[in-house]
Design a protein around this motif. Structure first.
Motif, mmCIF file in Angstrom:
data_model
loop_
_atom_site.group_PDB
_atom_site.id
_atom_site.type_symbol
_atom_site.label_atom_id
_atom_site.label_comp_id
_atom_site.label_asym_id
_atom_site.label_seq_id
_atom_site.Cartn_x
_atom_site.Cartn_y
_atom_site.Cartn_z
ATOM 1 N N MET A 1 48.574 16.591 55.082
ATOM 2 C CA MET A 1 49.594 16.040 54.194
ATOM 3 C C MET A 1 50.817 16.933 54.256
ATOM 4 S SD MET A 1 47.334 14.575 51.082
ATOM 5 C CE MET A 1 45.949 15.652 50.908
ATOM 6 N N VAL A 3 53.677 19.226 53.366
ATOM 7 C CA VAL A 3 54.554 20.149 52.647
ATOM 8 C C VAL A 3 55.039 21.119 53.698
ATOM 9 C CG1 VAL A 3 53.886 20.125 50.232
ATOM 10 C CG2 VAL A 3 52.431 21.242 51.887
ATOM 11 N N GLY A 4 56.181 20.866 54.280
ATOM 12 C CA GLY A 4 56.696 21.719 55.344
ATOM 13 C C GLY A 4 56.027 21.344 56.649
ATOM 14 N N TYR A 5 56.804 21.342 57.745
ATOM 15 C CA TYR A 5 56.247 20.898 59.019
ATOM 16 C C TYR A 5 55.732 22.065 59.838
ATOM 17 C CZ TYR A 5 58.269 16.408 57.967
ATOM 18 O OH TYR A 5 58.551 15.224 57.374
ATOM 19 N N ARG A 6 54.637 21.836 60.474
ATOM 20 C CA ARG A 6 54.085 22.793 61.432
ATOM 21 C C ARG A 6 54.124 22.125 62.790
ATOM 22 N NH1 ARG A 6 50.173 25.093 57.758
ATOM 23 N NH2 ARG A 6 51.499 26.197 56.309
ATOM 24 N N LEU A 7 53.939 22.951 63.820
ATOM 25 C CA LEU A 7 53.861 22.422 65.188
ATOM 26 C C LEU A 7 52.734 21.380 65.214
ATOM 27 C CD1 LEU A 7 55.588 23.199 67.540
ATOM 28 C CD2 LEU A 7 53.770 24.682 68.348
ATOM 29 N N THR A 148 57.710 10.806 69.699
ATOM 30 C CA THR A 148 57.853 10.519 68.271
ATOM 31 C C THR A 148 56.510 10.618 67.559
ATOM 32 O OG1 THR A 148 57.566 8.168 68.694
ATOM 33 C CG2 THR A 148 59.816 8.978 68.608
ATOM 34 N N HIS A 150 55.087 13.220 66.195
ATOM 35 C CA HIS A 150 54.996 14.194 65.108
ATOM 36 C C HIS A 150 55.162 13.509 63.743
ATOM 37 C CE1 HIS A 150 55.984 17.788 62.712
ATOM 38 N NE2 HIS A 150 55.272 18.426 63.628
ATOM 39 N N PHE A 152 56.898 14.249 61.323
ATOM 40 C CA PHE A 152 58.296 14.138 60.882
ATOM 41 C C PHE A 152 58.828 12.740 61.143
ATOM 42 C CE2 PHE A 152 62.761 14.059 62.033
ATOM 43 C CZ PHE A 152 63.360 14.628 60.918
ATOM 44 N N TRP A 153 58.528 12.228 62.342
ATOM 45 C CA TRP A 153 59.027 10.897 62.698
ATOM 46 C C TRP A 153 58.321 9.822 61.903
ATOM 47 C CZ3 TRP A 153 63.420 11.279 64.805
ATOM 48 C CH2 TRP A 153 63.710 12.345 65.667
ATOM 49 N N LYS A 155 57.157 10.008 58.937
ATOM 50 C CA LYS A 155 57.651 9.958 57.566
ATOM 51 C C LYS A 155 59.088 9.444 57.510
ATOM 52 C CE LYS A 155 58.813 12.989 53.726
ATOM 53 N NZ LYS A 155 59.052 14.393 53.427
ATOM 54 N N ASN A 156 59.945 9.952 58.418
ATOM 55 C CA ASN A 156 61.366 9.639 58.281
ATOM 56 C C ASN A 156 61.777 8.306 58.886
ATOM 57 O OD1 ASN A 156 62.809 11.971 56.877
ATOM 58 N ND2 ASN A 156 61.406 12.988 58.288
ATOM 59 N N ALA B 36 61.310 18.598 53.586
ATOM 60 C CA ALA B 36 60.103 19.255 54.088
ATOM 61 C C ALA B 36 60.383 20.010 55.378
ATOM 62 C CB ALA B 36 58.998 18.227 54.316
ATOM 63 N N VAL B 44 58.842 23.911 66.127
ATOM 64 C CA VAL B 44 58.773 22.571 65.549
ATOM 65 C C VAL B 44 60.030 21.807 65.916
ATOM 66 C CG1 VAL B 44 58.712 21.259 63.411
ATOM 67 C CG2 VAL B 44 57.296 23.283 63.651
ATOM 68 N N LEU B 47 59.988 20.691 69.353
ATOM 69 C CA LEU B 47 59.052 19.575 69.503
ATOM 70 C C LEU B 47 59.702 18.261 69.066
ATOM 71 C CD1 LEU B 47 56.026 19.302 70.282
ATOM 72 C CD2 LEU B 47 55.522 19.281 67.861
ATOM 73 N N GLY B 51 61.975 13.414 70.807
ATOM 74 C CA GLY B 51 62.013 12.214 69.977
ATOM 75 C C GLY B 51 63.434 11.903 69.531
ATOM 76 N N ARG B 76 59.479 6.153 51.126
ATOM 77 C CA ARG B 76 59.300 4.700 51.092
ATOM 78 C C ARG B 76 57.819 4.382 51.108
ATOM 79 N NH1 ARG B 76 63.544 3.943 55.741
ATOM 80 N NH2 ARG B 76 62.994 6.132 55.822
#
Lengths: 333, 122, 252
Positions: A1, A3-7, A148, A150, A152-153, A155-156, B36, B44, B47, B51, B76
Motif C-alpha cells: 500500500m 505511503v511513499g514510493y520505493r523501487l 508504466t 510501477h 505510481f502510474w 495511482k496517478n 507520496a 525510483v 524507473l 513511463g 479517485r
C-alpha cells in the motif's frame, strides 16, 4: 500500500517469485542454447546468435502465455492467487526477454549492411506480410506496459485508465501470434511448432473467453434496486469474517461483509488495481483484497493508518432476515 | 518512404519529445502530482522515466492539472469497472477471431506454397 | 462453518497458507520441468540448415579472370566459377570496377555449399592484384541461351545461404537477405529436385544486368520465376523481368 514510493515494495513472496521466474528463464534459455551448441552439429548446426535469438524469442512467447493465463486461472481458482500477486514482474521480465530477442535480430540480421539496422529488420524490402513489424509492434506495447507498471502510474493514471492501457496486451498477443505464424512458421516445417502455437492460442483465448463469459453473465444478472435499496439475499448467508459479492444491475459490484456480527457494505472494487474485495476475508479486523492484500475497515471503507486508500461505503439494513444495501454511496452504515 | 518507415520516424520523434518532457517531470513534476512521491529516491525517479516518456501527453496533462489546482491529483475511486470488464471480454473475442483468421491464413499459405514447390520438383 | 477460514486467503505479505503451499509445491516444479522440456522440444524440431562451409583463419588466394557482370565473379584457373563479395552485407561491384576480363589474384575467405562457391574478399588494396601481361586478353565467353524456363524455389542472398549464416534462408532470415541483396550480394534462385539436390541460378535482368534493387523484395519466401536460362560458363543465370516473379501460395 502506498505511503511513499520505493523501487519495488519487496517482501519475501516477491523475492521468491522473481527468483523462480528468472530461474525459469535461465533453465529455458540454458537448455535451448546449451543443448543447441552441444548437440546440433554438422548439417544441423545453427549459428550461435541465431540460436540465442530463437531461444529468447520462444522463451518470451512461453512467458507471455503464462502471464496471460494467470488472470483467468485466478478467476477460476484462488489457488492461482500467488501467481497473480507479482504478475507485473513476470510481465516486465517477458518484455526484457523479448527486447533481447529483438536486439539480437536487429544486431545480427540488420547490421553490417548499408541501411539503418532497425529499419532494415522492421521494414525490409518484401512482398509477403511484414511479420517483423508485427513483432516490433508487440514489443512496443510490452514496453509501454512494462514502463508504466510501477504503482505510481497505477495511482496517478487511475486504476481504470491504467487497466485500459494494459488491455493493449491483448493486441500484443495477437501480434505475437502473427509474428510467428507469418514468420518462423512459414519456413519451419516441423508440426511441433504448429501444434504448440495452435494449442497456446487456443488455451489463452479459450480461458479468457470462458472467464469473460462468466463475468458478463454475472453482470447481466445484476439486482435492480427497489426504492433505492438492493436485495442482497438472506442476511445469515454471509458468515463471520467473510464477504459476499452483490452485483447491481448497472454493473457495479458491492462487497457485503460481516465483521464482529455486524453487516457492512462497501464497493467491491479495490482502490489499488480494482481487485474483488468481496472475494477476500477479514484479517486483523480489515477486509483484505485477494489480489495484493490491500486492507479496508469493513464499515469505514478506509485503510488503516498510515495508509490513505478509501473505497465508497453503502448503508445496510436487515428486513425480514434479508440484507438490503442502499444503492447510493456514503452515509453511516 | 514507405508507411512503416514513416511510422518509425514518428515514433522516434514522439519518444524524443517524451524524454524531453520526462526528465523534468521525474525530477520535479512527480512531487507536484503526487505527495507520496516526496523524497522518492533517484532510482525510483529513473524507473518512472520510461513511463513518462511513453505517456508524455498524459503526463503533461497530469502535471498541468496539478499546477492549476496547486495540489496533487485527488484520489479517485476505482469504480465503474463494468465498461472495462466488457471491453476486456470484447477485446478477447475480437482477438480470438483475428488470431484464428491469421493463423488459418498463414497455415494455408504455407501448405499451398510447399505443395507448389514440391509439385515443380523434377 | 464455525471455524474461521482466513487461512485459505492468500495474502502476499503474510505466510503462505497450507493449501496454496501444497499446490505450489507441485505446480512450480512441473512448470519448470515443462519449460525445460519445451526448450528441448523446440530445439530438436528446428530444421537443419544443411551442409555449408565458411573458412576462417588466414585468408587464401585464388587466381583467375575477373568478370564484373552480372555479378562480380572469378573464373578460377581450375575451371571453377567463384562469386565475389565484400566483408559484411555488400557486393564487390565497386572493388572490381574496371577489372572485367583481367587476370587477377584475389585474397579472401571461401564459403561453399553443395558445389557452389563464393569468396569474401579481404580488406585493403592488396587483396585484389592484377597480374596479367596482356590487357583484355580474356574475352567474355558468349552467354549461351537455354530457352525460357519456369522454376520454383527461393531467391537467396548468395553469401548467407552459401555459409555466412546457418540457416541463411527462409522467412526468419528474410530481413537479412533483403539487406544483403539490396547491398549488392548476388540474388540466387535455389531450386531442389525431388531428391533434394539443388541447382543455383543467378537472377539477372532481361539484358543480363544486376537486379539487386527489385530482387531484394522477393527473398525469404517460395517464388516462381519465369525467364530465359543462360549458361555463363560454370554458372547458370536467369534473365527475368520483375513481372516474371510471383509469390507461391496466397490464393493461386
Amino acid at each position: 500500500m502506498s505511503v511513499g514510493y520505493r523501487l519495488v515494495q519487496w517482501n519475501r513472496h516477491k523475492r521468491v517469485y522473481d527468483a523462480i521466474a528468472i530461474g525459469a528463464v535461465a533453465i529455458y534459455v540454458g537448455v535451448f542454447v546449451g543443448g543447441g551448441l552441444l548437440l546440433l552439429r554438422g548439417d544441423r548446426a545453427v549459428s550461435a546468435p541465431i540460436l540465442a535469438m530463437r531461444a529468447l524469442g520462444t522463451c518470451a512467447i512461453v512467458l507471455l502465455h503464462i502471464v496471460l493465463c494467470i488472470g483467468p486461472l485466478a478467476r477460476i481458482s484462488p489457488l492461482f492467487a500467488p501467481l497473480l500477486y507479482n504478475r507485473r514482474h513476470l510481465g516486465v521480465l517477458t518484455f526484457l526477454v523479448a527486447l533481447l530477442h529483438a536486439t539480437l535480430a536487429i544486431g545480427f540480421y540488420g547490421a553490417f549492411g548499408e541501411r539503418n539496422p532497425i529499419a532494415a529488420v522492421v521494414n525490409p524490402a518484401r512482398s509477403a506480410p511484414p511479420y517483423e513489424a508485427f513483432g516490433f509492434g508487440a514489443l512496443l506495447i510490452l514496453f509501454v506496459m512494462a514502463a508504466t507498471s510501477h504503482d505510481f502510474w497505477l495511482k496517478n493514471l487511475s486504476p481504470r485508465v491504467w487497466k485500459a492501457i494494459h488491455l493493449a496486451v491483448i493486441g500484443a498477443y495477437a501480434l505475437v501470434v502473427m509474428h510467428v505464424a507469418w514468420g518462423a512458421l512459414q519456413s519451419e516445417a516441423s508440426p511441433v511448432y504448429t501444434i504448440l502455437l495452435l494449442a497456446g492460442a487456443a488455451t489463452v483465448c479459450g480461458l479468457h473467453l470462458f472467464a469473460g463469459w462468466r463475468e458478463t453473465l454475472r453482470d447481466l444478472r445484476g439486482v435492480r434496486p427497489i426504492d433505492g435499496w438492493i436485495d442482497a439475499g438472506p442476511a445469515d448467508a454471509v458468515t463471520e469474517g467473510r464477504a459476499a459479492v452483490v452485483t447491481v444491475h448497472n454493473g457495479e459490484r458491492i462487497a457485503l461483509v460481516r465483521h464482529e456480527g455486524r453487516l457492512c457494505a462497501m464497493s467491491n472494487v479495490c482502490a489499488h488495481q480494482g481487485g474483488p474485495l468481496g472475494e477476500g476475508r477479514v484479517i486483523d479486523g480489515c477486509l483484505t483484497c485477494p489480489w495484493h492484500g490491500y486492507q479496508y475497515g469493513p464499515c469505514s471503507g478506509g485503510s488503516p493508518p498510515p495508509f490513505t486508500e478509501r473505497v465508497p461505503t453503502h448503508r445496510v439494513r436487515i428486513e425480514n432476515g434479508r440484507a438490503k444495501i442502499e444503492a447510493a454511496e456514503g452515509g453511516e452504515p | 518512404m514507405s508507411p512503416i518507415a514513416w511510422i518509425l520516424w514518428l515514433l522516434l520523434a514522439y519518444l524524443a519529445v517524451g524524454v524531453a518532457v520526462g526528465i523534468p517531470f521525474v525530477a520535479r513534476g512527480v512531487d507536484r502530482v503526487d505527495h507520496a512521491a516526496h523524497g522518492a529516491s533517484r532510482w525510483v525517479r529513473l524507473l518512472l522515466l520510461p513511463g513518462a516518456a511513453a505517456l508524455w501527453p498524459i503526463v503533461l496533462a497530469l502535471w498541468f492539472a496539478a499546477v492549476q489546482r496547486a495540489g496533487p491529483t485527488p484520489a479517485r475511486f476505482a469504480r465503474g469497472m463494468r465498461p472495462l470488464r466488457l471491453a476486456h471480454a470484447l477485446a478477447w473475442a475480437v482477438a480470438a477471431v483475428v488470431i484464428a483468421a491469421g493463423l488459418a491464413g498463414a497455415l494455408r499459405q504455407r501448405a499451398q506454397s510447399t505443395a507448389a514447390i514440391s509439385e515443380a520438383a523434377p | 462453518m464455525t471455524e474461521p477460514r482466513e487461512d485459505r486467503l492468500y495474502v502476499g505479505y503474510l505466510p503462505l497458507p497450507w493449501g496454496h503451499s501444497r499446490f505450489l509445491r507441485v505446480f512450480i516444479p512441473c512448470t519448470l520441468w515443462a519449460m525445460a522440456l519445451l526448450a528441448a522440444l523446440m530445439l530438436w524440431s528446428m530444421r537443419a540448415p544443411g551442409p555449408t562451409l565458411w573458412e576462417t583463419g588466414d585468408a587464401r588466394e585464388w587466381r583467375g579472370v575477373l568478370r564484373e557482370r552480372p555479378y562480380p565473379l572469378l573464373e578460377a584457373d581450375d575451371g571453377a566459377a567463384i562469386l565475389l563479395v565484400e566483408l559484411g552485407k555488400r557486393g564487390a561491384q565497386q572493388r572490381v570496377a574496371g577489372l572485367d576480363g583481367r587476370r587477377v589474384r584475389i585474397r579472401g575467405w571461401l564459403l561453399e555449399r553443395e558445389g557452389r562457391r563464393i569468396v569474401e574478399i579481404d580488406e585493403g588494396d592488396s587483396a585484389i592484384e592484377v597480374d596479367d601481361a596482356a590487357l583484355g586478353a580474356h574475352p567474355r565467353p558468349t552467354p549461351r541461351s537455354l530457352g525460357t524456363v519456369t522454376l520454383r524455389g527461393e531467391i537467396m542472398d548468395a553469401k548467407c545461404y552459401l555459409g555466412a549464416m546457418r540457416p541463411g534462408d527462409g522467412m526468419g532470415h528474410r530481413a537479412c537477405a533483403a539487406l544483403c541483396v539490396g547491398g549488392g550480394i548476388p540474388p540466387m534462385l535455389v531450386t531442389r529436385d525431388s531428391a533434394g539436390r539443388p541447382s543455383f541460378h543467378l537472377v539477372t535482368g532481361a539484358a543480363g544486368e544486376p537486379v539487386n534493387a527489385w530482387a531484394a523484395a522477393w527473398v525469404g519466401e517460395p517464388v516462381e520465376v519465369t525467364g530465359e536460362a543462360i549458361d555463363l560458363g560454370g554458372v547458370s543465370a536467369l534473365r527475368v523481368t520483375p513481372s516474371g516473379v510471383r509469390r507461391l501460395g496466397a490464393g493461386q
